[in-house]
Structure formats: structure tokens, C-alpha cells
Design an enzyme around this catalytic site. Structure first.
Site, mmCIF file in Angstrom:
data_model
loop_
_atom_site.group_PDB
_atom_site.id
_atom_site.type_symbol
_atom_site.label_atom_id
_atom_site.label_comp_id
_atom_site.label_asym_id
_atom_site.label_seq_id
_atom_site.Cartn_x
_atom_site.Cartn_y
_atom_site.Cartn_z
ATOM 1 N N ASP A 16 0.879 -1.176 0.000
ATOM 2 C CA ASP A 16 0.000 0.000 0.000
ATOM 3 C C ASP A 16 0.914 1.222 0.000
ATOM 4 O O ASP A 16 1.654 1.457 0.958
ATOM 5 C CB ASP A 16 -0.875 -0.030 1.256
ATOM 6 C CG ASP A 16 -1.638 1.268 1.454
ATOM 7 O OD1 ASP A 16 -1.658 2.119 0.535
ATOM 8 O OD2 ASP A 16 -2.219 1.438 2.550
ATOM 9 N N VAL A 39 -6.117 4.520 -5.686
ATOM 10 C CA VAL A 39 -4.984 4.934 -4.866
ATOM 11 C C VAL A 39 -5.147 6.384 -4.394
ATOM 12 O O VAL A 39 -4.722 6.741 -3.288
ATOM 13 C CB VAL A 39 -3.655 4.687 -5.626
ATOM 14 C CG1 VAL A 39 -3.457 5.623 -6.785
ATOM 15 C CG2 VAL A 39 -2.480 4.733 -4.676
ATOM 16 N N ASP A 40 -5.800 7.192 -5.187
ATOM 17 C CA ASP A 40 -6.092 8.589 -4.837
ATOM 18 C C ASP A 40 -6.888 8.640 -3.526
ATOM 19 O O ASP A 40 -6.546 9.394 -2.600
ATOM 20 C CB ASP A 40 -6.894 9.206 -6.003
ATOM 21 C CG ASP A 40 -6.924 10.718 -5.983
ATOM 22 O OD1 ASP A 40 -6.287 11.326 -5.103
ATOM 23 O OD2 ASP A 40 -7.591 11.297 -6.871
ATOM 24 N N THR A 124 -3.532 2.499 -14.581
ATOM 25 C CA THR A 124 -3.877 1.091 -14.836
ATOM 26 C C THR A 124 -5.110 0.609 -14.070
ATOM 27 O O THR A 124 -5.461 -0.566 -14.147
ATOM 28 C CB THR A 124 -2.703 0.145 -14.494
ATOM 29 O OG1 THR A 124 -2.453 0.184 -13.085
ATOM 30 C CG2 THR A 124 -1.450 0.524 -15.254
ATOM 31 N N GLY A 125 -5.748 1.507 -13.303
ATOM 32 C CA GLY A 125 -6.958 1.136 -12.583
ATOM 33 C C GLY A 125 -8.179 1.693 -13.303
ATOM 34 O O GLY A 125 -8.526 1.262 -14.402
ATOM 35 N N TYR A 127 -8.570 4.252 -15.012
ATOM 36 C CA TYR A 127 -8.315 4.840 -16.333
ATOM 37 C C TYR A 127 -8.025 3.795 -17.413
ATOM 38 O O TYR A 127 -7.867 4.139 -18.585
ATOM 39 C CB TYR A 127 -7.189 5.871 -16.258
ATOM 40 C CG TYR A 127 -7.640 7.210 -15.674
ATOM 41 C CD1 TYR A 127 -8.959 7.435 -15.286
ATOM 42 C CD2 TYR A 127 -6.734 8.268 -15.516
ATOM 43 C CE1 TYR A 127 -9.361 8.660 -14.755
ATOM 44 C CE2 TYR A 127 -7.138 9.495 -14.989
ATOM 45 C CZ TYR A 127 -8.448 9.678 -14.612
ATOM 46 O OH TYR A 127 -8.844 10.903 -14.095
HETATM 47 N N1 AR6 Z 1 -1.234 1.455 -3.197
HETATM 48 C C1 AR6 Z 1 -0.655 1.240 -4.397
HETATM 49 N N2 AR6 Z 1 -1.344 1.056 -5.528
HETATM 50 C C2 AR6 Z 1 -2.696 1.064 -5.438
HETATM 51 C C3 AR6 Z 1 -3.374 1.278 -4.223
HETATM 52 C C4 AR6 Z 1 -2.582 1.489 -3.060
HETATM 53 N N3 AR6 Z 1 -3.127 1.706 -1.860
HETATM 54 N N4 AR6 Z 1 -4.712 1.234 -4.474
HETATM 55 C C5 AR6 Z 1 -4.861 0.991 -5.781
HETATM 56 N N5 AR6 Z 1 -3.654 0.879 -6.373
HETATM 57 P P1 AR6 Z 1 -6.282 3.940 -9.901
HETATM 58 P P2 AR6 Z 1 -5.905 5.495 -12.376
HETATM 59 C C6 AR6 Z 1 -3.321 0.616 -7.787
HETATM 60 O O1 AR6 Z 1 -7.654 3.537 -10.308
HETATM 61 O O2 AR6 Z 1 -6.148 4.289 -13.194
HETATM 62 C C7 AR6 Z 1 -9.183 7.919 -9.139
HETATM 63 O O3 AR6 Z 1 -10.547 8.002 -8.851
HETATM 64 C C8 AR6 Z 1 -4.371 -0.009 -8.644
HETATM 65 O O4 AR6 Z 1 -4.389 -1.410 -8.434
HETATM 66 O O5 AR6 Z 1 -6.059 4.327 -8.486
HETATM 67 O O6 AR6 Z 1 -4.748 6.376 -12.715
HETATM 68 C C9 AR6 Z 1 -8.585 9.269 -9.473
HETATM 69 O O7 AR6 Z 1 -9.204 10.317 -8.775
HETATM 70 C C10 AR6 Z 1 -3.888 0.351 -10.024
HETATM 71 O O8 AR6 Z 1 -2.902 -0.581 -10.471
HETATM 72 O O9 AR6 Z 1 -5.728 5.182 -10.797
HETATM 73 C C11 AR6 Z 1 -8.814 9.376 -10.944
HETATM 74 O O10 AR6 Z 1 -10.111 9.858 -11.238
HETATM 75 C C12 AR6 Z 1 -3.178 1.697 -9.825
HETATM 76 O O11 AR6 Z 1 -3.091 1.860 -8.402
HETATM 77 C C13 AR6 Z 1 -8.688 7.952 -11.407
HETATM 78 O O12 AR6 Z 1 -9.004 7.131 -10.296
HETATM 79 C C14 AR6 Z 1 -3.918 2.883 -10.424
HETATM 80 O O13 AR6 Z 1 -5.317 2.726 -10.270
HETATM 81 C C15 AR6 Z 1 -7.278 7.637 -11.855
HETATM 82 O O14 AR6 Z 1 -7.242 6.351 -12.415
#
Ligand code: AR6
Length: 179
Positions: A16, A39-40, A124-125, A127
């Protein structure tokens, strides 16, 4: 410093990101810097409401760009908010925009004397960026950066789940084999 040492400065871990004791963590933010899910959400909850206040003062952030705030209640001193591209099939500039997130975050890190930094797998989440090409861009940009900057000691590439961890490891092995 040789190539081998440069690879030793890249650490792929499953964790995390909000819990990491590093100088800066990178957030996968949105253009409004308004917080969100993924993650945000984790980072904003762990940092406390001061983080959203600080983001509000920064205004918006364009895709491919990054802005920096304090880490507030996080172990990390800084949060670098990078806005990744939404995946639209790959021919809308997504690779360049994703690469730009890593470059801009590393540039901000250098400006703030950051020695240790952790990146999530930006885009990669929610988006929808496919994992393997995203991992290739992340690793490529970090390698290129570390080759010309000796001040940054360690870059953590943080994977949240097993599948992304294994994909990152695989891509890293491909780079090491190819060198
Ligand atoms: N620690 C590390 N990685 C994580 C964690 C964590 N605690 N939680 C999730 N991930 P995403 P995006 C990974 O969706 O695709 C938000 O609503 C997750 O498994 O967090 O850039 C923002 O406000 C994935 O591999 O970000 C934007 O609107 C990675 O983090 C939007 O999502 C990114 O997933 C951004 O989307």
C-alpha cells in the site's frame, strides 16, 4: 556508476503506497485534483483533509503533468499528484502522456531534493491502461531518468496486487536481460 547499480536503485514491491516511509509518493490523480477512488482515495484518507485543501489551492492539473504538496499525516514528506491518461485505445497520445507523468514527477522530485520516491501503476486502474505496456513505460522512464541523475537513490514501483507485481517483475527482467 555502472548499469547494474542503476538497476539496483529500482525496487518493485507489492504494498500500500500510502504506508511507505519514503520522501515522496506519487498519486494517480485526476485533472481536478479533487480526490477520488483507487490509490487517490487511499492517499487522501491517510493524509487527512489538509491534503484536499492543499490540492484546491493548486487548481487543476493537465493530463501528463504533475503538482506537489506536503504529505501531511502520511509517512511521506511529499505527495506528487500526477494525472495519467484515460486509455482510449492507445492512438490518442496515451503512451506519451503516461511517460510524461513519470518524467514530470521525477523532475519535481529532484527540485525538492527527494532521495526516495514511490510510484503506483498510474492509469492502470479506473483509467483502464493495459498493465504490461504501462509497466514498460514506467520502467523505461525510470531507467532513463536514473541513468542521468545520481541524486535520486531509490525508486519504488509499487504494485497493489499480485498480477501487477508479476507483470512488473517480468518487464524488469526483460530490460535486465536486454542490457
Ligand atoms: N497502493 C498502491 N497502488 C494502489 C493502491 C494502493 N493503496 N490502491 C490501488 N492501487 P487507480 P488510475 C493501484 O484507479 O487508473 C481515481 O478516482 C491499482 O491497483 O487508483 O490512474 C482518481 O481520482 C492500479 O494498479 O488510478 C482518478 O479519477 C493503480 O493503483 C482515477 O481514479 C492505479 O489505479 C485515476 O485512475
Amino acid at each position: 556508476m555502472g548499469n547494474k547499480d542503476m538497476f539496483n536503485r529500482i525496487n518493485i514491491i507489492q504494498a500500500d503506497i500510502a504506508a511507505l516511509n519514503v520522501d515522496a509518493i506519487v498519486n494517480a490523480a485526476n485533472r481536478a485534483l479533487s480526490g477520488g477512488g483507487g490509490v487517490d482515495g487511499v492517499i487522501h484518507r491517510a493524509a487527512g483533509p489538509e491534503l484536499l485543501q492543499a490540492c484546491r489551492q493548486l487548481g487543476r492539473c493537465e493530463t501528463g503533468q504533475a503538482k506537489i504538496t506536503p504529505g501531511f499525516r502520511l509517512p511521506a514528506r511529499y505527495v506528487i499528484h500526477a494525472v495519467g491518461p484515460v486509455w482510449q485505445g492507445g492512438d490518442k497520445g496515451e503512451p506519451d502522456l503516461l511517460a510524461s507523468c513519470y518524467r514530470e514527477s521525477l523532475r519535481l522530485a529532484r527540485q525538492h531534493d527527494v532521495k526516495t520516491i514511490a510510484f503506483p501503476a498510474i492509469s492502470t486502474g479506473a483509467y483502464g491502461y493495459p498493465l504490461k505496456p504501462a509497466a514498460q513505460i514506467a520502467i523505461q522512464e525510470v531507467i532513463v531518468y536514473l541513468e542521468q541523475d545520481q541524486s535520486l537513490e531509490i525508486v519504488f514501483l509499487v504494485c497493489f496486487d499480485r498480477k501487477s507485481y508479476e507483470t512488473y517483475q517480468q518487464v524488469m527482467n526483460e530490460y535486465e536481460d536486454a542490457r
